[in-house]
Design a protein around this motif. Sequence first.
Motif, PDB file in Angstrom:
ATOM      1  N   ASP A 222       0.827  -1.206   0.000  1.00  0.00           N
ATOM      2  CA  ASP A 222       0.000   0.000   0.000  1.00  0.00           C
ATOM      3  C   ASP A 222       0.863   1.257   0.000  1.00  0.00           C
ATOM      4  O   ASP A 222       0.573   2.223  -0.708  1.00  0.00           O
ATOM      5  CB  ASP A 222      -0.923  -0.013   1.216  1.00  0.00           C
ATOM      6  CG  ASP A 222      -2.033   1.021   1.108  1.00  0.00           C
ATOM      7  OD1 ASP A 222      -2.570   1.212  -0.009  1.00  0.00           O
ATOM      8  OD2 ASP A 222      -2.377   1.636   2.127  1.00  0.00           O
ATOM      9  N   GLU A 223       1.955   1.229   0.769  1.00  0.00           N
ATOM     10  CA  GLU A 223       2.848   2.396   0.825  1.00  0.00           C
ATOM     11  C   GLU A 223       3.514   2.644  -0.524  1.00  0.00           C
ATOM     12  O   GLU A 223       3.570   3.788  -0.997  1.00  0.00           O
ATOM     13  CB  GLU A 223       3.920   2.183   1.896  1.00  0.00           C
ATOM     14  CG  GLU A 223       4.901   3.345   1.996  1.00  0.00           C
ATOM     15  CD  GLU A 223       5.952   3.138   3.064  1.00  0.00           C
ATOM     16  OE1 GLU A 223       6.808   4.027   3.238  1.00  0.00           O
ATOM     17  OE2 GLU A 223       5.937   2.068   3.723  1.00  0.00           O
ATOM     18  N   VAL A 224       3.988   1.584  -1.158  1.00  0.00           N
ATOM     19  CA  VAL A 224       4.672   1.751  -2.443  1.00  0.00           C
ATOM     20  C   VAL A 224       3.717   2.231  -3.524  1.00  0.00           C
ATOM     21  O   VAL A 224       4.060   3.120  -4.317  1.00  0.00           O
ATOM     22  CB  VAL A 224       5.336   0.423  -2.872  1.00  0.00           C
ATOM     23  CG1 VAL A 224       5.860   0.527  -4.305  1.00  0.00           C
ATOM     24  CG2 VAL A 224       6.478   0.077  -1.936  1.00  0.00           C
ATOM     25  N   ILE A 225       2.503   1.671  -3.568  1.00  0.00           N
ATOM     26  CA  ILE A 225       1.552   2.070  -4.610  1.00  0.00           C
ATOM     27  C   ILE A 225       1.149   3.534  -4.433  1.00  0.00           C
ATOM     28  O   ILE A 225       0.871   4.236  -5.406  1.00  0.00           O
ATOM     29  CB  ILE A 225       0.312   1.141  -4.617  1.00  0.00           C
ATOM     30  CG1 ILE A 225      -0.401   1.188  -5.977  1.00  0.00           C
ATOM     31  CG2 ILE A 225      -0.654   1.473  -3.523  1.00  0.00           C
ATOM     32  CD1 ILE A 225       0.300   0.444  -7.060  1.00  0.00           C
ATOM     33  N   GLN A 226       1.158   4.022  -3.182  1.00  0.00           N
ATOM     34  CA  GLN A 226       0.840   5.429  -2.931  1.00  0.00           C
ATOM     35  C   GLN A 226       2.027   6.338  -3.202  1.00  0.00           C
ATOM     36  O   GLN A 226       1.905   7.345  -3.904  1.00  0.00           O
ATOM     37  CB  GLN A 226       0.379   5.617  -1.477  1.00  0.00           C
ATOM     38  CG  GLN A 226      -0.978   5.035  -1.167  1.00  0.00           C
ATOM     39  CD  GLN A 226      -1.467   5.428   0.216  1.00  0.00           C
ATOM     40  OE1 GLN A 226      -1.571   6.609   0.547  1.00  0.00           O
ATOM     41  NE2 GLN A 226      -1.773   4.436   1.040  1.00  0.00           N
ATOM     42  N   VAL A 227       3.187   5.996  -2.630  1.00  0.00           N
ATOM     43  CA  VAL A 227       4.351   6.877  -2.711  1.00  0.00           C
ATOM     44  C   VAL A 227       4.976   6.872  -4.094  1.00  0.00           C
ATOM     45  O   VAL A 227       5.301   7.927  -4.655  1.00  0.00           O
ATOM     46  CB  VAL A 227       5.391   6.478  -1.641  1.00  0.00           C
ATOM     47  CG1 VAL A 227       6.673   7.300  -1.813  1.00  0.00           C
ATOM     48  CG2 VAL A 227       4.826   6.663  -0.245  1.00  0.00           C
ATOM     49  N   ASP A 228       5.162   5.673  -4.666  1.00  0.00           N
ATOM     50  CA  ASP A 228       5.854   5.573  -5.951  1.00  0.00           C
ATOM     51  C   ASP A 228       4.948   5.792  -7.148  1.00  0.00           C
ATOM     52  O   ASP A 228       5.399   6.257  -8.195  1.00  0.00           O
ATOM     53  CB  ASP A 228       6.527   4.211  -6.088  1.00  0.00           C
ATOM     54  CG  ASP A 228       7.755   4.080  -5.197  1.00  0.00           C
ATOM     55  OD1 ASP A 228       8.122   5.078  -4.552  1.00  0.00           O
ATOM     56  OD2 ASP A 228       8.336   2.976  -5.138  1.00  0.00           O
ATOM     57  N   PHE A 229       3.662   5.447  -7.006  1.00  0.00           N
ATOM     58  CA  PHE A 229       2.762   5.530  -8.154  1.00  0.00           C
ATOM     59  C   PHE A 229       1.601   6.511  -7.959  1.00  0.00           C
ATOM     60  O   PHE A 229       0.776   6.657  -8.853  1.00  0.00           O
ATOM     61  CB  PHE A 229       2.201   4.138  -8.474  1.00  0.00           C
ATOM     62  CG  PHE A 229       3.253   3.156  -8.885  1.00  0.00           C
ATOM     63  CD1 PHE A 229       3.763   3.138 -10.168  1.00  0.00           C
ATOM     64  CD2 PHE A 229       3.759   2.251  -7.954  1.00  0.00           C
ATOM     65  CE1 PHE A 229       4.743   2.237 -10.543  1.00  0.00           C
ATOM     66  CE2 PHE A 229       4.746   1.346  -8.313  1.00  0.00           C
ATOM     67  CZ  PHE A 229       5.236   1.334  -9.608  1.00  0.00           C
ATOM     68  N   HIS A 230       1.527   7.144  -6.767  1.00  0.00           N
ATOM     69  CA  HIS A 230       0.504   8.158  -6.503  1.00  0.00           C
ATOM     70  C   HIS A 230      -0.911   7.602  -6.676  1.00  0.00           C
ATOM     71  O   HIS A 230      -1.806   8.272  -7.197  1.00  0.00           O
ATOM     72  CB  HIS A 230       0.706   9.380  -7.396  1.00  0.00           C
ATOM     73  CG  HIS A 230       2.126   9.855  -7.459  1.00  0.00           C
ATOM     74  ND1 HIS A 230       2.778  10.389  -6.361  1.00  0.00           N
ATOM     75  CD2 HIS A 230       3.040   9.821  -8.464  1.00  0.00           C
ATOM     76  CE1 HIS A 230       4.020  10.690  -6.696  1.00  0.00           C
ATOM     77  NE2 HIS A 230       4.203  10.348  -7.959  1.00  0.00           N
ATOM     78  N   VAL A 231      -1.105   6.363  -6.222  1.00  0.00           N
ATOM     79  CA  VAL A 231      -2.402   5.705  -6.330  1.00  0.00           C
ATOM     80  C   VAL A 231      -2.946   5.433  -4.933  1.00  0.00           C
ATOM     81  O   VAL A 231      -2.258   4.859  -4.093  1.00  0.00           O
ATOM     82  CB  VAL A 231      -2.291   4.371  -7.102  1.00  0.00           C
ATOM     83  CG1 VAL A 231      -3.606   3.604  -7.031  1.00  0.00           C
ATOM     84  CG2 VAL A 231      -1.909   4.626  -8.552  1.00  0.00           C
ATOM     85  N   GLN A 232      -4.177   5.874  -4.691  1.00  0.00           N
ATOM     86  CA  GLN A 232      -4.882   5.531  -3.460  1.00  0.00           C
ATOM     87  C   GLN A 232      -5.697   4.279  -3.754  1.00  0.00           C
ATOM     88  O   GLN A 232      -6.715   4.334  -4.436  1.00  0.00           O
ATOM     89  CB  GLN A 232      -5.807   6.675  -3.033  1.00  0.00           C
ATOM     90  CG  GLN A 232      -6.534   6.431  -1.729  1.00  0.00           C
ATOM     91  CD  GLN A 232      -5.644   6.591  -0.518  1.00  0.00           C
ATOM     92  OE1 GLN A 232      -4.697   7.378  -0.548  1.00  0.00           O
ATOM     93  NE2 GLN A 232      -5.920   5.860   0.548  1.00  0.00           N
ATOM     94  N   ALA A 233      -5.237   3.132  -3.269  1.00  0.00           N
ATOM     95  CA  ALA A 233      -5.879   1.854  -3.597  1.00  0.00           C
ATOM     96  C   ALA A 233      -7.097   1.627  -2.715  1.00  0.00           C
ATOM     97  O   ALA A 233      -7.030   0.943  -1.692  1.00  0.00           O
ATOM     98  CB  ALA A 233      -4.882   0.712  -3.449  1.00  0.00           C
ATOM     99  N   GLU A 234      -8.219   2.183  -3.113  1.00  0.00           N
ATOM    100  CA  GLU A 234      -9.450   2.063  -2.346  1.00  0.00           C
ATOM    101  C   GLU A 234     -10.189   0.760  -2.629  1.00  0.00           C
ATOM    102  O   GLU A 234     -11.280   0.534  -2.116  1.00  0.00           O
ATOM    103  CB  GLU A 234     -10.356   3.265  -2.633  1.00  0.00           C
ATOM    104  CG  GLU A 234      -9.728   4.601  -2.205  1.00  0.00           C
ATOM    105  CD  GLU A 234     -10.611   5.785  -2.531  1.00  0.00           C
ATOM    106  OE1 GLU A 234     -11.679   5.570  -3.159  1.00  0.00           O
ATOM    107  OE2 GLU A 234     -10.242   6.913  -2.171  1.00  0.00           O
TER     108      GLU A 234
END
Length: 206
Positions: free
Chosen positions: A89-101
Amino acid sequence: MASQGMILRNMNLVGSTSARIDMPEECKKIFEEGCYLVFMRWTALQLAIHNEWGGSDSKEKAKALYEDVLDWFYTTKDHEMSDLEELLDEVIQVDFHVQAEDDSPYMVARSLVNMYNQVANGDSSYVDTLRQQHQDRAALDKSVRDPGASHGGDFMGDSSSSDEDEEEQGEAAEDVDMEEADAAPVVDEDGFQMVQRRRGRGQRHG
């Protein structure tokens, strides 16, 4: 020692999986292939790569995540599913700017932990199923790369692939059960793009 839990045929888990099982050397290649196949079915990640939400080096960031996940499995003392979920979750947010809802980090973590335990116990049936499904989809797409290519190489999507290719990579996942995104994202009042999914949940990226 914490219970390793029971892995059901559908890869659902009964009990905890905090205690690591050492992966036999001869099984590592199979597990690493399984990780690759699960990542290829992670729709949020594949969309992020295809659309370069993490920048022009999005593919390289995905490869780094893949390698970090393998390192986590091979070096972490306890395989707490929640810890792996937080990492994803951290990588998808920080590296890809995606909020995985869509709860996809949890579903990916669950699949990977369960698959690790299964393969470490000498059962490669789930990886075999993923491989066959991947090859079946590849056979329908003339532009797809060789399914037998090296899993440590240039495997995290192709910037020249079509939107349809990216959707197909995320379809029919048993455990990474994310819905396909609509072709046109919707922009909310704050300027964030919302990738809408059929079940009414979206993901935000900046």
